[in-house]
Design an enzyme around this catalytic site. Structure first.
Site, PDB file in Angstrom:
ATOM      1  N   CYS A 177       0.180 114.555  82.872  1.00 27.07           N
ATOM      2  CA  CYS A 177      -0.871 115.486  82.462  1.00 27.07           C
ATOM      3  C   CYS A 177      -0.279 116.773  81.898  1.00 27.07           C
ATOM      4  O   CYS A 177      -0.806 117.310  80.913  1.00 27.07           O
ATOM      5  CB  CYS A 177      -1.792 115.774  83.639  1.00 27.07           C
ATOM      6  SG  CYS A 177      -2.733 114.313  84.159  1.00 27.07           S
TER       7      CYS A 177
ATOM      8  N   GLU B 109      -7.487 115.337  84.236  1.00 26.92           N
ATOM      9  CA  GLU B 109      -7.029 116.181  83.127  1.00 26.92           C
ATOM     10  C   GLU B 109      -7.005 115.395  81.813  1.00 26.92           C
ATOM     11  O   GLU B 109      -7.422 115.915  80.771  1.00 26.92           O
ATOM     12  CB  GLU B 109      -5.613 116.723  83.390  1.00 26.92           C
ATOM     13  CG  GLU B 109      -5.485 117.538  84.645  1.00 26.92           C
ATOM     14  CD  GLU B 109      -5.010 116.741  85.852  1.00 26.92           C
ATOM     15  OE1 GLU B 109      -4.222 117.283  86.638  1.00 26.92           O
ATOM     16  OE2 GLU B 109      -5.436 115.566  86.008  1.00 26.92           O
TER      17      GLU B 109
ATOM     18  N   CYS C 293       0.202 116.536  87.217  1.00 20.01           N
ATOM     19  CA  CYS C 293       1.418 115.726  87.302  1.00 20.01           C
ATOM     20  C   CYS C 293       2.191 115.843  85.974  1.00 20.01           C
ATOM     21  O   CYS C 293       1.736 116.490  85.029  1.00 20.01           O
ATOM     22  CB  CYS C 293       1.061 114.268  87.577  1.00 20.01           C
ATOM     23  SG  CYS C 293       0.270 113.428  86.189  1.00 20.01           S
TER      24      CYS C 293
ATOM     25  N   HIS D  66      -6.399 110.122  84.595  1.00 26.04           N
ATOM     26  CA  HIS D  66      -6.459 111.276  85.488  1.00 26.04           C
ATOM     27  C   HIS D  66      -7.546 112.216  84.968  1.00 26.04           C
ATOM     28  O   HIS D  66      -7.895 112.192  83.773  1.00 26.04           O
ATOM     29  CB  HIS D  66      -5.129 112.016  85.522  1.00 26.04           C
ATOM     30  CG  HIS D  66      -4.047 111.262  86.228  1.00 26.04           C
ATOM     31  ND1 HIS D  66      -2.850 111.847  86.579  1.00 26.04           N
ATOM     32  CD2 HIS D  66      -3.968 109.970  86.656  1.00 26.04           C
ATOM     33  CE1 HIS D  66      -2.087 110.967  87.183  1.00 26.04           C
ATOM     34  NE2 HIS D  66      -2.750 109.811  87.242  1.00 26.04           N
TER      35      HIS D  66
END
Length: 147
Positions: A84, A53, A81, A51
């Site tokens: 993260c 992040e 999410c 992701h």
């Protein structure tokens, strides 16, 4: 001034992920200096943890030579999410600024609300809705094109 630059950087790298990735971009800065810029890449890297992040956290940690990103700011176009958010807590990121809320997958103001849990060992300051209109429009356009 510093915040608008970081929000624009995060939004600018999100379209780079439009090669089939959900267009999310992230920037980590410390004292106004950008340490990392990243975009979603799970499909491109065949890595479900890639992701924006997570990519930004890894790059910033490598840049400063520490797993602790104390006094750092994370700017991201979409509410993080659970995965993260957990990494944000472990990295001890001081502040999280995000654009669009994510009712389905978000873990800060939606879902598990990770930083409100008594077992969470670090709670960053949270600033939602920064650049929300631009981030939400980018995501809506991406998903509309896929339908």
């Amino acid at each position: 001034m510093r915040s608008s630059i970081s929000v624009r950087r995060a939004a600018a790298c999100a379209p780079a992920a439009a090669r089939g990735e959900v267009p999310v971009g992230a920037v980590i800065s410390r004292a106004g200096v950008i340490l990392s810029v990243a975009a979603n890449a799970p499909r491109h890297l065949n890595d479900p943890t890639a992701h924006a992040e997570m990519q930004a956290i890894r790059a910033a940690a490598a840049a400063i030579g520490s797993d602790r990103l104390a006094d750092c700011d994370l700017w991201v176009t979409l509410e993080p999410c659970a995965m993260c958010a957990g990494a944000i807590a472990h990295a001890r990121i001081a502040r999280v600024y995000y654009g669009a809320s994510d009712e389905k997958g978000g873990a800060i103001e939606h879902g598990p609300r990770l930083f409100e849990q008594p077992t969470c060992h670090h709670r960053p300051e949270i600033f939602p809705g920064i650049g929300e209109g631009e981030a939400a429009a980018l995501l809506r356009g991406f998903f509309a094109a896929r339908r």
